[in-house]
Design a protein around this motif. Structure first.
Motif, short mmCIF file in Angstrom:
data_model
loop_
_atom_site.label_atom_id
_atom_site.label_comp_id
_atom_site.label_asym_id
_atom_site.label_seq_id
_atom_site.Cartn_x
_atom_site.Cartn_y
_atom_site.Cartn_z
N GLY A 300 0.77 -1.23 0.00
CA GLY A 300 0.00 0.00 0.00
C GLY A 300 0.80 1.28 0.00
N LEU A 301 2.08 1.23 -0.40
CA LEU A 301 2.92 2.42 -0.38
C LEU A 301 2.87 3.17 -1.70
CD1 LEU A 301 6.16 1.18 1.42
CD2 LEU A 301 4.21 2.40 2.40
N PRO A 302 2.65 4.49 -1.69
CA PRO A 302 2.83 5.28 -2.91
C PRO A 302 4.30 5.26 -3.30
CG PRO A 302 2.44 6.71 -1.02
CD PRO A 302 2.22 5.31 -0.54
N VAL A 303 4.59 5.36 -4.60
CA VAL A 303 5.94 5.15 -5.11
C VAL A 303 6.44 6.35 -5.90
CG1 VAL A 303 7.36 3.74 -6.66
CG2 VAL A 303 5.68 2.64 -5.16
N LEU A 304 7.67 6.76 -5.59
CA LEU A 304 8.42 7.74 -6.37
C LEU A 304 9.50 6.96 -7.09
CD1 LEU A 304 9.16 10.73 -7.05
CD2 LEU A 304 10.60 10.69 -4.99
N CYS A 305 9.46 6.93 -8.44
CA CYS A 305 10.27 5.96 -9.18
C CYS A 305 11.03 6.60 -10.33
CB CYS A 305 9.35 4.85 -9.72
SG CYS A 305 10.21 3.49 -10.52
N SER A 306 12.26 6.17 -10.51
CA SER A 306 13.05 6.57 -11.67
C SER A 306 12.37 6.10 -12.95
CB SER A 306 14.44 5.94 -11.57
OG SER A 306 15.10 5.95 -12.81
N ASP A 307 12.39 6.96 -13.97
CA ASP A 307 11.80 6.55 -15.24
C ASP A 307 12.69 5.57 -16.00
OD1 ASP A 307 13.80 8.20 -16.24
OD2 ASP A 307 12.44 9.72 -17.03
N ARG A 308 13.88 5.28 -15.45
CA ARG A 308 14.76 4.28 -16.08
C ARG A 308 14.40 2.85 -15.68
NH1 ARG A 308 19.69 7.20 -16.93
NH2 ARG A 308 19.06 9.30 -17.56
N ALA A 309 13.59 2.70 -14.66
CA ALA A 309 13.26 1.36 -14.14
C ALA A 309 12.18 0.70 -14.98
CB ALA A 309 12.79 1.46 -12.69
N GLY A 310 12.33 -0.61 -15.19
CA GLY A 310 11.31 -1.34 -15.92
C GLY A 310 9.97 -1.34 -15.22
N SER A 311 10.00 -1.21 -13.89
CA SER A 311 8.75 -1.20 -13.11
C SER A 311 8.12 0.18 -13.03
CB SER A 311 9.02 -1.74 -11.70
OG SER A 311 10.08 -1.01 -11.09
N ALA A 312 8.66 1.16 -13.73
CA ALA A 312 8.09 2.52 -13.70
C ALA A 312 6.63 2.51 -14.12
CB ALA A 312 8.90 3.44 -14.60
N SER A 313 6.29 1.65 -15.07
CA SER A 313 4.89 1.60 -15.53
C SER A 313 3.97 1.11 -14.41
CB SER A 313 4.77 0.69 -16.75
OG SER A 313 5.22 -0.62 -16.46
N LEU A 314 4.46 0.19 -13.56
CA LEU A 314 3.65 -0.26 -12.42
C LEU A 314 3.37 0.89 -11.47
CD1 LEU A 314 5.26 -3.68 -11.39
CD2 LEU A 314 3.31 -3.30 -12.89
N ALA A 315 4.42 1.67 -11.19
CA ALA A 315 4.26 2.81 -10.29
C ALA A 315 3.25 3.80 -10.86
CB ALA A 315 5.61 3.48 -10.06
N LEU A 316 3.38 4.09 -12.15
CA LEU A 316 2.51 5.08 -12.78
C LEU A 316 1.06 4.62 -12.79
CD1 LEU A 316 2.99 7.85 -14.05
CD2 LEU A 316 3.09 6.72 -16.29
N GLU A 317 0.85 3.33 -13.10
CA GLU A 317 -0.50 2.78 -13.13
C GLU A 317 -1.18 2.84 -11.76
OE1 GLU A 317 -0.04 -1.17 -14.53
OE2 GLU A 317 0.49 -0.58 -16.58
N SER A 318 -0.37 2.86 -10.71
CA SER A 318 -0.92 2.84 -9.35
C SER A 318 -0.88 4.22 -8.70
CB SER A 318 -0.14 1.84 -8.49
OG SER A 318 -0.24 0.54 -9.05
#
Length: 375
Positions: A300-318
């Motif tokens: 349940g944590l909000p995420v601040l993520c580098s756009d270089r990470a493959g999981s960036a799309s997961l963070a953005l979708e959530s």
């Protein structure tokens, strides 16, 4: 009768266990590990193997240099298990050997490879040699398994690889399997008390302290903002060669007490840190995926993520926020905006932390059936 799938994979990591277990429901799965542990980041293999429900074995004899290996016994494993589909990984020597056997007519099976690259890594290949090997290899494979739709589109558009023969499978873990881990709430309460986290905004990082993770750059960028807010703590969970650099930076910027480095953890002791935080950051300069983003979302944590990470799309979708780690000004602004929206830590109860992760077992099965039955 389920089709037989044989996967040659480097080593077992925690974020692969649920994937292999779910895959075993679709296929009669055998995983052959080429190392007895992750060579640059070892885990408790006894605990991980106890959770693994598919058949697995090891091939550990053969030349090895800096993580690049060729293992004797691959042909024997193929003959023993008689698979319908065989997967190597990346464009490794293992995958090249499968391609050679296929070209020579010794493998009638479908062959493929798991590609763990992010969109950024696809576009900016590490070396000219890798670029050449990728170009020569990709269309000799029958299937690809990638981590995101963006990477699937890259291979489809750049190499004309049939989109219906690309499996899109992020490194997701089943939320309930992590959230049901025994004692994590109790352990988290102990962390909160020991590190005096209650009533503060806690930003968590989990991972290795290595140059690719970009921690020194991130800490130096946010140092002034962090000092101006005594209600914020940056919690760096992990270890690695960059630790002395980060410690020196903390001392030089007088951030002792605001940047906390409790060490490296596994299992329940690691998962409890997610319940001890109110936000998560991944500032990587280079990150094929970043399974920790999915773990943060599961708790349940909000995420601040580098756009270089493959999981960036997961963070953005959530509902997370992305930033360019090479742009210090943009990173600082993203951090300030992120912190402003974070709540303070009130408690460590799972009931107060609904999962933000997207897990759909039906979609998982549909994607992975492409290995045998392209749609």
């Amino acid at each position: 009768m389920k089709p037989r799938l044989l996967i040659f994979h480097p080593a077992l990591a925690p974020y692969r266990v649920d994937l292999f277990n779910c895959l075993n429901e679709v296929y009669d799965l055998t995983v052959v590990f080429l190392f007895d542990n992750v060579w640059n980041h070892p885990f408790d293999q006894y605990v991980l193997r106890a959770r693994l429900k598919c058949h697995h074995e090891y091939l550990t004899n053969g030349p090895c240099y800096r993580g690049r290996v060729f293992r004797w016994g691959m042909i024997g494993a193929i003959r023993r298990h008689k698979p319908d589909v065989i997967l190597g990984y990346e464009f490794s020597f293992t995958t090249q050997f499968l391609i050679l056997l296929k070209v020579l007519g010794f493998l009638p099976q479908v062959i493929g490879s798991t590609i763990d690259d992010s969109p950024a890594i696809c576009a900016r290949v590490q070396s000219q040699l890798r670029r050449m090997v990728r170009r020569l290899s990709v269309n000799r494979l029958d299937r690809l398994v990638v981590l995101s739709n963006e990477v699937a589109d890259f291979y489809s558009e750049k190499f004309a690889f049939p989109r219906n023969r690309i499996v899109v499978s992020p490194l997701l873990q089943e939320p309930d399997s992590l959230r049901r881990t025994p004692r994590i709430e109790i352990i988290a309460e102990e962390y909160v008390k020991k590190w005096n986290l209650s009533g503060k905004k806690i930003i968590l990082f989990v991972g290795r302290f290595i140059p690719e993770k970009g921690l020194p750059n991130f800490v130096s960028t946010i140092a002034n903002s962090l000092k101006s807010r005594q209600d914020v703590r940056l919690l760096l969970v992990g270890d690695g060669p960059d630790r002395p650099i980060i410690e020196a930076m903390i001392r030089s910027t007088n951030l002792q007490g605001q940047v906390l480095m409790p060490g490296r953890f596994e299992g329940a002791d690691l998962l409890a840190w997610y319940l001890s935080a109110t936000g998560f950051v991944l500032p990587s300069l280079y990150e094929p995926f970043g399974a920790v983003v999915n773990e943060a979302l599961i708790f349940g944590l909000p995420v601040l993520c580098s756009d270089r990470a493959g999981s960036a799309s997961l963070a953005l979708e959530s509902g997370g926020r992305l930033f360019d780690p090479s742009n210090r000004h943009a990173m600082g602004e993203a951090y300030s905006s992120f912190v402003a929206q974070l709540p303070v830590l009130a408690d460590s109860k799972l009931d107060h932390r609904p999962s933000l992760a997207k897990w759909n077992s039906a979609n998982f099965r549909t994607e992975w059936r492409k290995l045998k039955w392209p749609q």
